[in-house]
Design an enzyme around this catalytic site. Structure first.
Site, PDB file in Angstrom:
ATOM      1  N   SER A 148       0.820  -1.202   0.000  1.00  0.00           N
ATOM      2  CA  SER A 148       0.000   0.000   0.000  1.00  0.00           C
ATOM      3  C   SER A 148       0.857   1.256   0.000  1.00  0.00           C
ATOM      4  CB  SER A 148      -0.954  -0.025   1.190  1.00  0.00           C
ATOM      5  OG  SER A 148      -1.897   1.007   1.075  1.00  0.00           O
ATOM      6  N   ASP A 213     -10.862  -4.097  -3.657  1.00  0.00           N
ATOM      7  CA  ASP A 213     -10.161  -3.186  -2.742  1.00  0.00           C
ATOM      8  C   ASP A 213     -10.970  -1.903  -2.598  1.00  0.00           C
ATOM      9  OD1 ASP A 213      -8.356  -1.378  -1.477  1.00  0.00           O
ATOM     10  OD2 ASP A 213      -6.660  -2.547  -2.225  1.00  0.00           O
ATOM     11  N   HIS A 242      -8.590  -4.531   0.867  1.00  0.00           N
ATOM     12  CA  HIS A 242      -7.283  -3.904   1.091  1.00  0.00           C
ATOM     13  C   HIS A 242      -6.474  -4.556   2.209  1.00  0.00           C
ATOM     14  CE1 HIS A 242      -4.554  -0.620   0.210  1.00  0.00           C
ATOM     15  NE2 HIS A 242      -4.403  -0.384   1.501  1.00  0.00           N
TER      16      HIS A 242
END
Length: 381
Positions: A148, A213, A242
């Protein structure tokens, strides 16, 4: 410009766990630094503090695997610290058969300072320097793993390592602004411009992303993968969001497959190939000039071997004049080549680097949340 920066800083923020999930202490029996309230701290785990070039002290942990030939340098996601990641790190080290270095960004966990884009660049550099100096890990045996927001320092640092073995991007972002808005171009105030930097990475890249996500849209991972120079089979986890990709059996299977493939690549292949490419690129204009010189030399050799210069000075003078004009054209060509071709590839890389380097201190406070805390902000916007 100042108000724009303040606005972006308000929308993009780092979210270190508060309070941190662990504290540091020194174990009396071993004399080693350890993290309190954290399980899975076996004897093969080293905990340490590292100094960064921006004046902060960050906490890092190194998981040693005796059978490993490769080392992962893992940049974790937002709203997490080493206390929460310790178990995942030890499991990955065990199942993938690799050493693993994880670290907390400035302002995360027990690391000093405040988190910012530029600080994360200094943080990953300090962690890598520790791998090189303390654990004697070589560049060609290193794999960078960015999750991320961690894809930001990972991709940026990968552009600096020509001999890097591989890169893994886990739910990566195209850029900070693109997480919030579907913009089509890069703005000066944007952060973590992965979309502009990923073409500068010259090693195999694995991209992992969940199709559902809710924080960083699936399209980010897909577009980054499409822009990679050395694409490896991506992993698109159907239904994955996510924060749960590690729970899918395919996640570990695909990582094992990737590590196995990377281990089979000769250690210096990437370095040698890249150096060859760089030499070829920088010598293209030289080759062209050499060809021009060669053709002139061929013309000159018969002329000097026939002895005709003594027979006709007028003819020789004409040739000298012709040669003089040729030399002028060659000098002009060389000046154009020097200011043009050899610098093209370098200029492109410098422009890409300058596009995010010149942000400097203007966006030091700008970060990116990579968890559900982004959702209310997005809906308000």
């Amino acid at each position: 410009m100042g108000s724009a920066t303040s606005s972006m800083a308000a929308k993009f923020a780092f979210f270190p766990p508060d309070p941190p999930s662990y504290k540091l202490y020194v174990d009396e029996s071993s004399g080693k630094m350890k993290m309190s309230d954290v399980s899975h701290q076996t004897e093969n785990v080293d905990v340490m503090k590292l100094s960064t070039k921006r004046g902060n002290e960050i906490v890092a942990m190194f998981v040693k695997n005796q059978s490993a030939t490769l080392t992962l340098l893992y940049s974790h996601g937002n709203a997490a610290d080493l206390g929460q990641m310790c178990h995942i790190f030890t499991e990955l080290s065990h199942h993938l058969g690799v050493n693993l270095m994880g670290y907390d960004y400035s302002g995360y966990g027990q690391s000093s300072g405040k988190p910012s884009e530029q600080d994360t660049y200094a943080d990953i550099e300090a962690a890598y320097k520790c791998l090189e100096e303390k654990y004697e890990v070589k560049e060609e045996d290193t794999i960078l793993y960015g999750q991320s927001v961690g894809s930001g320092p990972t991709v940026e640092f990968a552009t600096r390592l020509p001999g890097l073995r591989a890169v893994i991007l886990h739910s990566p972002i195209l850029s900070g602004l693109r997480v919030m808005y579907p913009v089509k171009k890069t703005f000066w105030f944007d952060i973590y411009k992965n979309i502009d930097k990923i073409p500068l990475v010259n090693c195999p890249v694995l991209v992992i992303h969940g199709t559902e996500d809710e924080v960083v849209d699936f399209s980010h991972g897909k577009q980054l993968w499409e822009l990679c120079n050395e694409k490896y089979e991506p992993l698109w986890l159907k239904g994955g969001n996510h924060c749960n990709l590690e729970l899918y059996p395919e996640y570990l299977r695909h990582l094992k497959k990737f590590i196995s493939a990377i281990e089979k690549i000769p250690r210096l292949q990437n370095v040698t190939q890249l150096k060859t490419d760089q030499v070829d690129a920088s010598s293209n204009s030289s080759d062209n000039k050499d060809k021009a010189r060669s053709s002139i030399d061929h013309k000159e050799k018969p002329r000097s071997s026939t002895g005709q210069r003594e027979k006709s000075r007028l003819s020789t003078d004409n040739r000298d004049k012709s040669r003089t004009s040729t030399d002028k054209r060659e000098r002009s060509r060389r000046s154009i080549d020097r200011s043009g071709k050899p610098r093209n590839s370098t200029d492109q890389m410098e422009k890409a680097r300058n596009s995010f380097d010149r942000l400097g201190d203007m966006v030091r406070s700008v970060g990116l949340c990579n968890v559900d805390c982004l959702k209310p902000t997005a809906s308000e916007a």
